[in-house]
Design an enzyme around this catalytic site. Structure first.
Site, mmCIF file in Angstrom:
data_model
loop_
_atom_site.group_PDB
_atom_site.id
_atom_site.type_symbol
_atom_site.label_atom_id
_atom_site.label_comp_id
_atom_site.label_asym_id
_atom_site.label_seq_id
_atom_site.Cartn_x
_atom_site.Cartn_y
_atom_site.Cartn_z
ATOM 1 N N GLY A 108 0.880 -1.284 -0.074
ATOM 2 C CA GLY A 108 0.044 0.026 -0.058
ATOM 3 C C GLY A 108 0.902 1.173 -0.051
ATOM 4 C CG ASP A 110 4.457 7.093 2.186
ATOM 5 O OD1 ASP A 110 5.381 6.135 2.102
ATOM 6 O OD2 ASP A 110 4.170 7.870 1.202
ATOM 7 C CD GLU A 115 -2.916 1.508 10.220
ATOM 8 O OE1 GLU A 115 -3.136 0.584 10.336
ATOM 9 O OE2 GLU A 115 -3.887 2.420 10.187
ATOM 10 N N GLY A 148 1.007 8.184 -2.853
ATOM 11 C CA GLY A 148 2.205 8.953 -2.737
ATOM 12 C C GLY A 148 3.451 8.117 -2.783
#
Length: 331
Positions: A108, A110, A115, A148
């Protein structure tokens, strides 16, 4: 009241041959029979945020999974966990480490990586495997499929996830710096990329409303954050020195790596292998200053701009948070 049980990641083994047997696992999942040799192989847990990049992450992951099986299934047990909401990746990572996973790999952006990194810790201390001995450690990995994916930019990684899988297959590990911040309640929170205070933190919040615009969401988020924003004085202390007041702070950014906001090179000299953090302070910016200097922010040439200052050191005490550095083994 008992806390709800954390869902266990599903185990994905190589496809069975026509004469192999399948058995339900203890948690009800159907998989190939797990032999003693399979159990000795390492578990690679892929923590997938399907809603990342406005839903593109989940679609890309489904396309990538067959290639992942082809490259890795003979070397390790591939475990997949699809997250269901905020903080789920933290819980899944902790359970995977306790179960003795050899690697936990964030799939995924950042936010997902953030997490997963925090899942490596519990109350400020590293999480340990329950039955693998004191020398066992779990590596951290990343397949950058977010909006991003700024942390990956520091290493010059391409957007091709197949290149990332090649790096995972090679299995080269290195030590990476991890930043720690503590709020008023002294609860530690960990970061590997950039932590920020004031306008840039608000910009990140508003950017989530514009994800459909790709990396431009961070520019829109910043402009939205300027609405009603007031620059404020902040007191900071660096590396145990004296407290000093910095006037009219627009944003204060603490970089372990270089990029945030969809490619803005905000802390351009930060190095996640150096043992140091870089602190960049933007002072007395207005919305039009942000637009006029946006190209400098993306190019990392803003340190010479009036109203911008940079400090490189290992500790920074601020008005709201305490940032320091620790070194942990990741891959």
């Amino acid at each position: 009241m008992a806390a709800p049980a954390t869902p266990r990641p599903s185990l994905i083994l190589p496809r069975a041959s026509s004469h192999s047997h399948s058995q339900p696992s203890a948690d009800g999942l159907t998989s190939d029979r797990v032999t003693a040799s399979n159990r000795r192989r390492g578990d690679f847990v892929f923590v997938v945020n399907p809603s990342g990049a406005n839903g593109r992450t989940g679609k890309q992951w489904k396309q990538l999974l067959p290639h992942l099986r082809t490259r890795l299934a003979d070397q390790c047990n591939i475990c997949e966990c699809i997250t269901s909401g905020p903080s789920h990746a933290i819980d899944v990572t902790r359970e995977a480490i306790k179960d003795g996973a050899d690697a936990v790999i964030a799939v995924g952006g950042d936010g997902t990586l953030h997490e997963v990194v925090n899942g490596f810790f519990w109350k400020g201390s590293p999480v340990r495997a329950l039955d693998r001995g004191p020398d066992h450690s779990t590596a951290l990995g990343l397949i950058p499929l977010g909006t991003g994916s700024d942390f990956a930019r520091t290493f010059g990684w391409t957007n091709d996830p197949c290149d990332t899988i090649d790096r995972i297959v090679r299995g080269v590990k290195s030590k990476l710096d991890i930043g720690v911040m503590e709020g008023p309640n002294r609860e530690p929170h960990f970061f590997v990329n950039v932590a920020d205070i004031h306008l840039s933190a608000k910009a990140g919040y508003f950017a989530s409303m514009y994800k459909r615009f790709g990396n431009l969401c961070y520019v829109f988020g910043a402009l939205r954050a300027f609405w009603g924003h007031n620059n404020r004085d902040m007191r900071i202390k660096v590396n145990g020195g004296e407290w000093r007041t910095v006037h009219k702070v627009t944003a204060l950014c603490i970089g372990n790596a270089k990029y945030f906001g969809g490619g803005m090179k905000i802390t351009p000299t930060a190095d996640p292998f150096s043992g140091n953090l870089e602190v960049v302070i933007l002072k007395d910016f207005k919305w039009y200053d942000f637009l006029l200097k946006l190209h400098r922010l993306y190019g990392g040439t803003h340190l010479s701009v009036n109203g911008v200052s940079s400090i490189r050191d290992t500790k920074c005490f601020g008005q709201h948070c305490f940032f320091m550095l620790r070194r942990k083994v990741v891959g």
